[in-house]
Design an enzyme around this catalytic site. Structure first.
Site, PDB file in Angstrom:
ATOM      1  N   SER A   6       0.057  -4.241   9.780  1.00 26.00           N
ATOM      2  CA  SER A   6      -0.482  -5.239   8.705  1.00 26.00           C
ATOM      3  C   SER A   6      -1.431  -6.201   9.257  1.00 26.00           C
ATOM      4  O   SER A   6      -2.508  -6.179   9.973  1.00 26.00           O
ATOM      5  CB  SER A   6       0.722  -5.938   8.095  1.00 26.00           C
ATOM      6  OG  SER A   6       0.490  -6.480   6.916  1.00 26.00           O
ATOM      7  N   HIS A  29       3.715   0.218   2.279  1.00 22.96           N
ATOM      8  CA  HIS A  29       3.509  -0.612   3.436  1.00 22.96           C
ATOM      9  C   HIS A  29       4.875  -0.975   4.052  1.00 22.96           C
ATOM     10  O   HIS A  29       4.897  -1.405   5.242  1.00 22.96           O
ATOM     11  CB  HIS A  29       3.093  -1.930   2.793  1.00 22.96           C
ATOM     12  CG  HIS A  29       2.369  -2.935   3.747  1.00 22.96           C
ATOM     13  ND1 HIS A  29       1.225  -2.783   4.397  1.00 22.96           N
ATOM     14  CD2 HIS A  29       2.839  -4.295   4.136  1.00 22.96           C
ATOM     15  CE1 HIS A  29       0.709  -3.695   5.234  1.00 22.96           C
ATOM     16  NE2 HIS A  29       1.748  -4.619   5.062  1.00 22.96           N
TER      17      HIS A  29
END
Length: 667
Positions: free
Chosen positions: A528, A641
């Site tokens: 990320s 994610h």
């Protein structure tokens, strides 16, 4: 000396039992909790356990290859409601605490979850995803075949989008369903829908008399543009809703005082956008006065310490003392989380904090005792009783066989002074089988967020890299939580600036202090924001011999329009929207500097990542490959994610194997 235990392995996280959600029984003589494991079919299952204080071992209350969680006792302690997926979808079930089979209470089409008792045990309030025209009195759960048929039909139909916020990493593409609050009247077995606005509603608490609900929602006229989250009180008799907050912030984790006259909650007014620290507020319902207890504390309230084995939810709301004179809550500070007490006169007291992670707690007003869930770098989780006299007693022995068999590294804390004088905190793990005089390869790990925190918690990936023979360094550069408001805000509008220098300064300190690091075998990885920073590092320095970038950002120009948060996060973090200053966004983009990359780079990305969509990894791969750089791209199907934390266990194993393979090849 040779190790007397084996090194940790890639798949070992599937052997772990992960605890969450401790809950005292009403009499304070026992507690329950949720335990999550991975079964032989590589699926997560969770079960509820009951532990009588004084007994040597807990007793398992639910069984089977499904998920059971969020157990809540009736006020008299004779019954317990919980959610279970044993019928296919999460539904509300009830059981007698004296024994016997559980009974299903709901058959809602899209499921029901998070039950809480109201009206002194005469009703249960729960959450349910509902379509606008759903009738709660005639809900029928679909069979697995019916759900599959409906999902297939939906996949073959065009998606008509008219809202700005039409997708999210947690839910995928949005539809017309909204999370509503529903009341189940146990005496008549009938349902009442309590909310019906075009918004998701989150139950926060129920008043002691059972007549009022605390709920959180964004009920603004333009919810996609107004990122507020307000608190409301719903009167169950009149259905009247009263707003407590001002639509100019994000407020959550609320709870009624024991007398029902006050409400405590966490939140902030976006003074520093997404980098704003939580504050602790108390709202007097009789006078309307609101006071902030925390305006002098300068620390993040709540738990933001990250790990890759924390499954299941635990209490996050401030809890009132029995006499309503003080509040108990978790807070994040310098790599650890602890249990704190605040009086209404703003006195702050630390009740418990060591070099570990308090991930949840339950408080019993009559006894003054707490159940604490605690994780350490070498212990995934256990429960402890903290008595009123501050005496700590261990209650469980989770993962005992695993811990007896596997060697885990104790982190060494590093104090790092950045080049501009700012103080940084980090940790170093020595490799498995460490021998003095031997040189070892090195991996720098970078966390996501960026507003998160590494610290004193169990982290399987970090331990795995140490087990594979690497020196592992992980730090909290500026932008991280745990070090005050100025520190967490310092990264905004400076991505790739001082934060990059912090990481490079930390590597320099490690190389200077630890002669066993081979400076010619340095690796770097992160996910990320950590993936963005990995991309930035390899495009701005060639000091690393291998890199793995995960669910990363490479191009802020496209991120603005493809991420579920891009349209506001870009402004929050970089200071500019796409049309305000596209050149500035391009300057912040690692893709702009791709020609400089000489480090062999492995790109890992989930196909269904809506936070940092896979096109971010794809753009970087194609650009580097077109220049004949040493690069490889691994795309994980059906992965969001959250792949590294709660993704499919088989894909998590594949991901870790690819990371280890890349570093083994190039380091």
């Amino acid at each position: 000396m040779p190790e007397n235990k084996r090194a940790i392995q890639t798949e070992d996280f599937t052997r772990l039992e992960v605890f969450s959600d401790p809950q005292f029984t009403p009499d304070g003589k026992a507690y329950t909790y949720t335990s999550t494991t991975v079964n032989d079919d590589q699926e997560y299952i969770s079960h509820i356990h009951y532990h009588q204080l004084g007994d040597a071992a807990p007793v398992q209350w639910t069984f089977g290859d499904n998920k059971n969680s969020h157990l809540r006792f009736s006020p008299d302690g004779l019954k317990a409601a919980f959610q279970s997926k044993r019928s296919g979808l999460p539904q509300i079930w009830i059981l007698s605490t004296k024994g016997g089979e559980a009974r299903q209470l709901t058959t809602f089409k899209h499921g029901a979850m998070n039950p809480e008792w109201a009206e002194n045990g005469r009703s249960i309030i729960f959450s349910a995803p509902l379509d606008p025209d759903d009738d709660v009195s005639s809900q029928k759960e679909q069979t697995k075949e019916e759900r599959q048929k409906e999902a297939k039909k939906k996949q073959n139909q065009p998606l008509v989008v008219s809202r700005l916020k039409y997708k999210s990493d947690a839910k995928g593409f949005h539809d017309n369903k909204r999370t509503q609050l529903v009341q189940l009247h146990l005496d008549t077995n009938t349902f009442t829908q309590l909310t019906n606005e075009d918004a998701d509603h989150g139950l926060q608490g129920i008043s002691p008399d059972g007549q009022q609900l605390l709920l959180a929602a964004n009920l603004g006229k333009d919810p996609d543009y107004e990122l507020s989250n307000d608190l409301f009180i719903l009167n169950l008799a009149s259905k009247e809703i009263t707003k407590l907050t001002n639509s100019k912030g994000s407020y959550h984790s609320a709870s009624f005082s024991p007398d029902g006259k006050k409400v405590a909650y966490l939140g902030h007014g976006f003074e520093f956008d997404g980098a704003t620290l939580n504050e602790l507020f108390v709202h007097d319902l009789e006078t309307g006065e609101r006071i902030c207890l925390s305006n002098e504390w300068d620390m993040q309230l709540g738990d933001v310490l990250i790990g890759d084995t924390r499954l299941g939810e635990s209490n996050a709301s401030p809890v009132w003392s029995k006499d309503a004179s003080s509040l108990y809550f978790l807070a994040t500070d310098h790599g650890a989380t602890g249990l704190y007490q605040a009086t209404l006169e703003k006195d702050l007291n630390l009740l418990y904090q060591e070099d570990n992670h308090v991930f949840g707690f339950s408080y019993h007003g009559k006894t003054g005792a707490f159940i604490l869930g605690i994780s350490t770098p070498t212990d995934p989780c256990n429960f402890y009783k903290l008595s009123e006299n501050q005496k700590l007693k261990r209650l469980t022995n989770a993962n005992a066989a695993f811990l007896d068999e596997v060697s885990l590294r104790e982190p060494e804390t590093l104090s790092i002074t950045a080049r501009d004088g700012w103080e940084l905190q980090g940790w170093l793990l020595r490799p498995y089988g460490f021998e003095e005089g031997k040189k070892y390869p090195f991996v720098l790990e970078i966390h996501g967020g960026p507003h998160a925190m590494y610290g004193q918690a169990f982290f399987h990936e970090l331990q795995l890299l140490a087990a594979k023979g690497y020196v592992v360094l992980y730090i909290n550069p500026r932008g991280s939580h745990g070090y005050g408001q100025e520190f967490v805000d310092a990264v905004r509008s400076d991505y790739g600036g001082k934060d990059y220098e912090d990481l490079m300064d930390a590597v320099d300190v490690a190389l200077e202090q630890f002669s066993f690091i081979d400076r010619n075998r340095l690796g770097v990885t992160g996910g990320s924001y950590g993936g963005f920073m990995t991309n930035w590092i390899v495009s701005h320095t060639n000091r690393f011999q291998a890199a793995v970038t995960q669910r990363s950002i490479s191009n802020w120009l496209s991120f603005y329009g493809v991420s579920d948060i891009g349209y506001f996060f870009t402004k929050w973090e970089l200071g500019h929207h796409l049309l305000e200053d596209p050149e500035k966004l391009w300057d912040f983009s690692p893709l702009k500097y791709a020609a400089n990359v000489e480090t062999p780079l492995l790109i890992l990305h989930g196909e269904e990542d809506y936070r940092c969509p896979i096109e971010q990894g794809e753009q970087l791969f194609v650009t580097l490959k077109h220049q004949r750089k040493e690069v490889e791209f691994v795309r994980f199907p059906n992965a969001s994610h959250e792949l590294s934390r709660s993704g499919r266990p088989d894909l998590r194993i594949e991901r870790l194997n690819h990371i280890c393979r890349w570093f083994e090849e190039y380091l």
